[in-house]
Scaffold this motif. Structure first.
Motif, mmCIF file in Angstrom:
data_model
loop_
_atom_site.group_PDB
_atom_site.id
_atom_site.type_symbol
_atom_site.label_atom_id
_atom_site.label_comp_id
_atom_site.label_asym_id
_atom_site.label_seq_id
_atom_site.Cartn_x
_atom_site.Cartn_y
_atom_site.Cartn_z
ATOM 1 N N ARG A 112 0.903 -1.233 -0.019
ATOM 2 C CA ARG A 112 -0.042 0.076 -0.012
ATOM 3 C C ARG A 112 0.887 1.135 -0.005
ATOM 4 O O ARG A 112 1.779 1.526 0.921
ATOM 5 C CB ARG A 112 -0.935 0.005 1.246
ATOM 6 N N GLY A 113 0.828 2.113 -0.964
ATOM 7 C CA GLY A 113 1.373 3.351 -0.850
ATOM 8 C C GLY A 113 0.905 4.585 -0.250
ATOM 9 O O GLY A 113 -0.001 4.194 0.361
ATOM 10 N N ASP A 114 1.686 5.688 -0.208
ATOM 11 C CA ASP A 114 1.179 6.687 0.639
ATOM 12 C C ASP A 114 -0.060 7.294 0.325
ATOM 13 O O ASP A 114 -0.834 8.062 1.021
ATOM 14 C CB ASP A 114 2.446 7.737 0.533
ATOM 15 N N ASP A 115 -0.428 6.867 -1.151
ATOM 16 C CA ASP A 115 -1.422 7.436 -1.507
ATOM 17 C C ASP A 115 -2.686 6.810 -1.346
ATOM 18 O O ASP A 115 -3.795 7.221 -1.783
ATOM 19 C CB ASP A 115 -1.552 7.906 -3.064
ATOM 20 N N GLY A 116 -2.466 5.809 -0.658
ATOM 21 C CA GLY A 116 -3.694 4.861 -0.329
ATOM 22 C C GLY A 116 -3.896 3.778 -1.231
ATOM 23 O O GLY A 116 -4.790 2.879 -1.123
ATOM 24 N N HIS A 117 -3.230 3.633 -2.474
ATOM 25 C CA HIS A 117 -3.508 2.818 -3.489
ATOM 26 C C HIS A 117 -2.739 1.688 -3.206
ATOM 27 O O HIS A 117 -1.396 1.623 -2.936
ATOM 28 C CB HIS A 117 -3.377 3.491 -4.865
ATOM 29 N N THR A 118 -3.088 0.463 -3.529
ATOM 30 C CA THR A 118 -2.121 -0.635 -3.298
ATOM 31 C C THR A 118 -1.698 -1.080 -4.736
ATOM 32 O O THR A 118 -2.502 -1.392 -5.658
ATOM 33 C CB THR A 118 -3.142 -1.900 -2.957
ATOM 34 N N GLN B 138 -1.804 -2.242 -10.236
ATOM 35 C CA GLN B 138 -2.140 -1.014 -9.308
ATOM 36 C C GLN B 138 -3.259 -0.264 -9.758
ATOM 37 O O GLN B 138 -3.726 0.026 -10.861
ATOM 38 C CB GLN B 138 -1.139 -0.060 -9.630
ATOM 39 N N GLU C 288 -5.993 2.261 -9.143
ATOM 40 C CA GLU C 288 -5.775 3.786 -8.967
ATOM 41 C C GLU C 288 -7.232 4.673 -9.096
ATOM 42 O O GLU C 288 -7.409 5.600 -9.766
ATOM 43 C CB GLU C 288 -4.780 4.695 -9.856
#
Length: 450
Positions: free
Chosen positions: A76-82, A127, A129
């Motif tokens: 999970r990235g900082d932007d909330g997307h996995t 991913q 988005e």
């Protein structure tokens, strides 16, 4: 069965064993199924994601069994997307491709649901988005196939390497025997290429796709060629648009008869099949440009399809009742619904051909126009006529006279290939110093001119 560890109230790792019987899913009219599935693996929970390893995967489907290993990691990235990164040692495409119609994947991927073959060392990345799904892939493939069911063309037997993402990609197709399925396009529905290799590129364009082969090479039935091709698939699912240019040569043109296009009509196909007795094609070139749905661009002139062939050492039996032409050197030009043949060399009844042409002005009418001019010994012309349908018309001349000496003979044939018995004939003979013998006359008539 699942076993795992919990640390401070949160799961941290576990092992999984999954054994199923038949698995079946349906979405609208699409169905996907497996006869059995076994998975043995472990999962580890990490900060911001997890990682799963399947050291034993056994799949049974379509009457076959196969095994593989796989790994999948979620981050999970900082932007909330996995983002999901996976690796699969090997997989049998025919068992898994139907599930593309069940999963919510882009239409361009779902269209591959009938694919087959084996993929090895497959690396995947997905991913999510929000409204957009981004993905990438890389791997090797063997015996890759996509049938022509519901599409203009299909293939089988491809092997090579591929890499790409949602924007496009590239594949290197290594030399292999490949079969092309072209239903309704050629005399033969399948073209078994003995060797084929190519570079393939594709990219998204205005909601559709553009596929390109900057170069490819093939061998088939003694035909060898090189070409380039681009194919545009519109976003509105309209007809694919092709831009192809190819050069080729053939050691024996008779072996290529199954490649005659269906669009040329039954009459022309039959004439070409029986008329081309032998020949080589040291050079040929074809260009196809326009919507595939309109080829060969006769009913709707939205494109062009010229085919040019230089032929040598050819033998042509253009009419079942007329002596054929041998040892021909000629240029053939196909354009739309027409064919023209210009011969610069040949022999008829032992006499050299000065010039000969054959034309199909329109394949739809099936009308063949033949014009020829031969210079040589008049006695050979007598032999030519005696083996033709006009022998009865000229029976008096052939029975009561003989001739020797130089002459030039021109003939015109108008042949309806579907009903050749109604062929119309016209011609003229120029004689230059011929010796004519008439039965009943004690002396020959000498130096006949005119």
């Amino acid at each position: 069965r699942f076993q795992g560890r919990i640390d401070k109230g949160s799961p941290t790792s576990g092992t999984v064993e999954l054994h199923t019987g038949a698995v079946r899913a349906r979405r609208a009219q699409h169905v996907a199924a497996l006869d059995a599935l076994e998975i043995v693996g472990e999962i580890e929970i990490r900060a911001g994601g997890w990682q799963a390893r399947a050291e034993g995967i056994a799949v049974e489907g379509g009457g076959t069994q196969w095994a593989t290993e796989a790994e999948l990691q979620a981050t999970r990235g900082d932007d909330g997307h996995t983002a999901y990164d996976g690796h699969i040692d090997a997989l049998r495409v025919a068992d898994l491709a139907p599930w593309l119609q069940i999963a919510r994947v882009p239409a361009s991927l779902a269209a591959l649901s009938r694919a087959g073959g084996t993929v090895r060392d497959l690396q995947l990345r997905f991913q999510d988005e929000g409204d957009e799904l981004r993905y990438g892939y890389r791997g090797r493939f063997e015996d890759l196939a996509l049938p022509a069911s519901g599409t203009p063309a299909g293939f089988s037997g491809l092997r090579g390497e591929v890499a790409g993402d949602e924007r496009g990609g590239r594949a290197v197709l290594q030399e292999s025997a490949v079969t092309l399925d072209l239903p309704g396009k050629l005399v033969t529905p399948s073209v078994p290429l003995e060797a084929f290799e190519a570079e393939l590129e594709w990219r998204g364009h205005d909601g559709g796709w553009i596929f390109g082969m900057p170069q490819f090479r093939w061998e088939l039935w003694g035909v060898r060629g090189r070409a380039r091709c681009a194919l545009t698939l519109p976003a509105d699912r309209g007809s694919p648009v092709i831009d192809l240019a190819a050069q080729f040569s053939a050691q024996d043109v008779t072996r290529g008869k199954p490649l005659i296009p269906q669009v040329w009509g039954a009459g022309l196909r039959s004439w070409l099949d029986r008329s081309i007795v032998a020949g080589r094609a040291p050079r040929g070139e074809i260009v196809i440009q326009g919507p595939l749905a309109d080829s060969a661009f006769t009913a709707r002139p939205t494109g062009r399809w010229p085919l040019d062939i230089d032929a040598t050492d050819a033998d042509l039996s253009y009419h079942p009742d007329w002596p054929g032409i041998s040892d021909i050197a000629a240029h053939l030009h196909f354009e739309g619904s027409s064919l023209s043949i210009e011969a610069t060399k040949g022999t008829v009844a032992g006499s050299p051909v000065q010039k000969a042409t054959a034309k199909f002005p329109d394949f739809a009418t099936g009308q063949l126009l033949v014009d020829g001019s031969v210079s040589g010994e008049t006695a050979r012309f007598y032999d030519f006529v005696s083996h033709s349908p006009v022998r009865e018309t000229l029976k008096g001349l052939l029975t009561n006279t003989t001739a020797s000496g130089p002459s030039t003979d021109a003939i015109h044939l108008d042949i309806p290939v579907k009903d050749a018995v109604h062929t119309q004939v016209s011609g003229e003979i120029d004689v230059n110093g011929v010796l004519l013998r008439q039965q009943g006359l004690p002396e020959p008539i000498r130096d006949v001119r005119g």
